[in-house]
Scaffold this active site. Structure first.
Site, mmCIF file in Angstrom:
data_model
loop_
_atom_site.group_PDB
_atom_site.id
_atom_site.type_symbol
_atom_site.label_atom_id
_atom_site.label_comp_id
_atom_site.label_asym_id
_atom_site.label_seq_id
_atom_site.Cartn_x
_atom_site.Cartn_y
_atom_site.Cartn_z
ATOM 1 N N GLU A 195 -8.284 -3.596 -1.668
ATOM 2 C CA GLU A 195 -8.231 -2.444 -2.575
ATOM 3 C C GLU A 195 -7.578 -2.864 -3.902
ATOM 4 O OE1 GLU A 195 -7.898 1.198 0.652
ATOM 5 O OE2 GLU A 195 -6.111 0.003 0.268
ATOM 6 N N SER B 164 0.843 -1.206 0.000
ATOM 7 C CA SER B 164 0.000 0.000 0.000
ATOM 8 C C SER B 164 0.867 1.242 0.000
ATOM 9 C CB SER B 164 -0.915 0.025 1.216
ATOM 10 O OG SER B 164 -0.165 0.264 2.370
ATOM 11 N N ASN C 235 -5.548 2.776 4.509
ATOM 12 C CA ASN C 235 -4.326 3.054 5.274
ATOM 13 C C ASN C 235 -4.086 4.547 5.479
ATOM 14 O OD1 ASN C 235 -3.683 0.472 5.819
ATOM 15 N ND2 ASN C 235 -1.856 0.371 4.546
ATOM 16 N N HIS D 97 -4.473 -4.947 -2.787
ATOM 17 C CA HIS D 97 -4.003 -4.728 -1.414
ATOM 18 C C HIS D 97 -4.965 -5.313 -0.380
ATOM 19 C CE1 HIS D 97 -3.508 -1.864 2.154
ATOM 20 N NE2 HIS D 97 -2.513 -2.731 2.199
HETATM 21 N N1 3HC Z 1 -4.868 -14.255 11.636
HETATM 22 C C1 3HC Z 1 -5.976 -14.913 11.242
HETATM 23 N N2 3HC Z 1 -7.122 -14.865 11.937
HETATM 24 C C2 3HC Z 1 -7.130 -14.134 13.041
HETATM 25 C C3 3HC Z 1 -6.003 -13.417 13.503
HETATM 26 C C4 3HC Z 1 -4.834 -13.502 12.737
HETATM 27 N N3 3HC Z 1 -3.717 -12.859 13.060
HETATM 28 N N4 3HC Z 1 -6.334 -12.782 14.647
HETATM 29 C C5 3HC Z 1 -7.614 -13.091 14.905
HETATM 30 N N5 3HC Z 1 -8.082 -13.897 13.937
HETATM 31 C C6 3HC Z 1 -9.390 -14.473 13.844
HETATM 32 C C7 3HC Z 1 -9.631 -15.310 15.065
HETATM 33 O O1 3HC Z 1 -9.140 -16.615 14.868
HETATM 34 C C8 3HC Z 1 -11.116 -15.267 15.172
HETATM 35 O O2 3HC Z 1 -11.652 -16.230 14.318
HETATM 36 P P1 3HC Z 1 -12.880 -17.086 14.795
HETATM 37 O O3 3HC Z 1 -14.041 -16.222 14.505
HETATM 38 O O4 3HC Z 1 -12.762 -18.283 13.945
HETATM 39 O O5 3HC Z 1 -12.683 -17.346 16.248
HETATM 40 C C9 3HC Z 1 -11.520 -13.910 14.626
HETATM 41 O O6 3HC Z 1 -10.381 -13.436 13.896
HETATM 42 C C10 3HC Z 1 -11.819 -12.945 15.728
HETATM 43 O O7 3HC Z 1 -10.686 -12.940 16.574
HETATM 44 P P2 3HC Z 1 -10.748 -12.722 18.139
HETATM 45 O O8 3HC Z 1 -12.096 -13.155 18.643
HETATM 46 O O9 3HC Z 1 -9.533 -13.332 18.739
HETATM 47 O O10 3HC Z 1 -10.541 -11.183 18.348
HETATM 48 P P3 3HC Z 1 -11.298 -9.955 17.740
HETATM 49 O O11 3HC Z 1 -12.763 -10.121 17.757
HETATM 50 O O12 3HC Z 1 -10.666 -8.758 18.362
HETATM 51 O O13 3HC Z 1 -10.884 -9.939 16.194
HETATM 52 C C11 3HC Z 1 -9.472 -8.960 14.606
HETATM 53 C C12 3HC Z 1 -9.555 -9.895 15.798
HETATM 54 C C13 3HC Z 1 -10.255 -9.568 13.434
HETATM 55 C C14 3HC Z 1 -8.014 -8.850 14.227
HETATM 56 C C15 3HC Z 1 -10.116 -7.611 15.012
HETATM 57 O O14 3HC Z 1 -9.553 -7.173 16.220
HETATM 58 C C16 3HC Z 1 -9.936 -6.528 13.993
HETATM 59 O O15 3HC Z 1 -10.697 -6.423 13.046
HETATM 60 N N6 3HC Z 1 -8.914 -5.673 14.211
HETATM 61 C C17 3HC Z 1 -8.616 -4.591 13.293
HETATM 62 C C18 3HC Z 1 -7.770 -5.132 12.166
HETATM 63 C C19 3HC Z 1 -7.425 -4.066 11.198
HETATM 64 O O16 3HC Z 1 -7.673 -2.878 11.365
HETATM 65 N N7 3HC Z 1 -6.787 -4.498 10.127
HETATM 66 C C20 3HC Z 1 -6.274 -3.595 9.136
HETATM 67 C C21 3HC Z 1 -4.859 -3.351 9.447
HETATM 68 S S1 3HC Z 1 -4.081 -2.279 8.305
HETATM 69 C C22 3HC Z 1 -3.482 -3.285 7.153
HETATM 70 O O17 3HC Z 1 -3.606 -4.474 7.181
HETATM 71 C C23 3HC Z 1 -2.795 -2.602 6.030
HETATM 72 C C24 3HC Z 1 -1.582 -3.333 5.530
HETATM 73 O O18 3HC Z 1 -1.059 -2.549 4.481
HETATM 74 C C25 3HC Z 1 -0.533 -3.606 6.595
#
Ligand code: 3HC
Length: 297
Positions: free
Chosen positions: A154, A121, A193, A142
């Protein structure tokens, strides 16, 4: 428009491995490659745990899981995989020179009809497309972390990307069950982002100005704004080094001091505290990934 059936994902880190699994789950034939077998072994073990949990939760049958793993090859033999790919998704390190030389090599191997895409990104399509002979077949696709979970993908048009490439990339995103967000014009960071970066920068300003600590800021974002995790928790998830490298790149391009990485972020990167993947970032984590407490700065 040729439908995409065979995908090569270059890079088996947190993003590449999950992107590959998403494609395999959707019925595509996928190779995920890395330079080093131990990275592939780590990726496979993580993916098997995640898929096991999907089976346990009734989201897929054991037979569907096995079929998905049959379609997924984790291999160090990138070149063989490139020769039959309809789509190549690069998810390697966020360094432009590395990506450009990777794409130059991949373009020489992949069929002329293949789409070459970067998961980056921070680097816009034109910065990489100029390294390949058919820039009209290049775009960014992305994903968001964790790619197995986050719906948005994206699809970004560069100045030379053809309509056919955009249509095929968008159809691919729909085919793998994700929600395409199309950018018709490139801008670093794309949509999500850039918005996320504004929130993260403000969180760092509040922290470094001594207004509130990491836990307080994360708590405010979760409990006042309904974010699933706070900005510091999210930096730990995505990798503190990733945001740091993005900022360094922005600063190199703009020379604007506002684009320099925050001091606290630079300190964590220097110490090797890169987030969940190293067991400590803003917070510390147990072996099994449970958050333990704050990591003193
Ligand atoms: N990998 C795969 N699956 C994952 C994971 C990971 N690292 N972390 C959590 N999960 C899964 C869990 O296994 C769980 O699955 P299930 O429904 O089968 O149990 C599900 O996600 C929900 O996890 P949790 O119940 O443990 O926890 P949350 O409800 O807090 O969800 C989350 C975790 C989905 C990561 C949530 O907190 C979230 O949406 N966070 C925000 C993530 C975000 O903003 N991402 C964008 C980041 S920016 C980006 O990626 C840009 C790039 O350029 C770097």
């Amino acid at each position: 428009m040729t439908p995409i059936r065979t995908v090569l994902v270059v890079g088996s880190g947190a993003m590449g491995s999950q992107i590959a699994m998403v494609c395999a789950n959707a019925g595509l034939t996928v190779a995920c490659t890395d330079l080093d077998q131990s990275a592939l072994d780590r990726a496979e073990s993580m993916l098997r745990t995640r898929m096991e949990s999907n089976v346990a939760k009734g989201r897929m049958t054991a037979a569907q899981r096995d079929a998905a793993f049959d379609r997924l090859t984790l291999t160090t033999d990138r070149d063989t995989a490139a020769r039959t790919a309809d789509l190549v998704i690069e998810a390697a390190v966020e360094k432009l020179d590395v990506k450009r030389s990777l794409f130059a090599e991949l373009a020489a191997l992949a069929p002329d009809t293949a789409i070459l895409a970067s998961n980056s990104s921070s680097f816009v399509p034109s910065s990489m497309a100029s390294a390949v002979p058919l820039p009209e077949r290049f775009c960014n696709i992305h994903f968001f972390n964790p790619a197995l979970v986050m719906k948005c993908v994206e699809v970004v048009r560069g100045p030379e990307t053809s309509d056919e490439t955009m249509a095929a990339a968008t159809a691919f995103v729909e085919k793998i069950g994700k929600t395409p967000v199309v950018l018709e014009k490139e801008i670093p960071g794309f949509v999500a982002n850039r918005i996320l970066g504004a929130v993260r920068d403000e969180a760092l300003r509040l922290l470094e100005g001594g207004y509130a600590d990491v836990v307080a800021i994360d708590t405010a974002c979760r409990t006042a704004l309904g974010y699933p995790m706070g900005p510091f928790e999210l930096m730990d998830l995505t990798g503190i080094d990733i945001g740091y490298l993005v900022k360094k790149q922005r600063f190199a391009e703009s020379g604007d001091p506002a684009d320099e990485p925050a001091e606290t972020v630079a300190r964590l990167v220097e110490r090797g505290d890169l987030g969940r993947k190293t067991g400590s970032g803003w917070y510390t984590y147990s072996e099994s990934g449970e958050k333990q407490g704050l990591n003193p700065l």
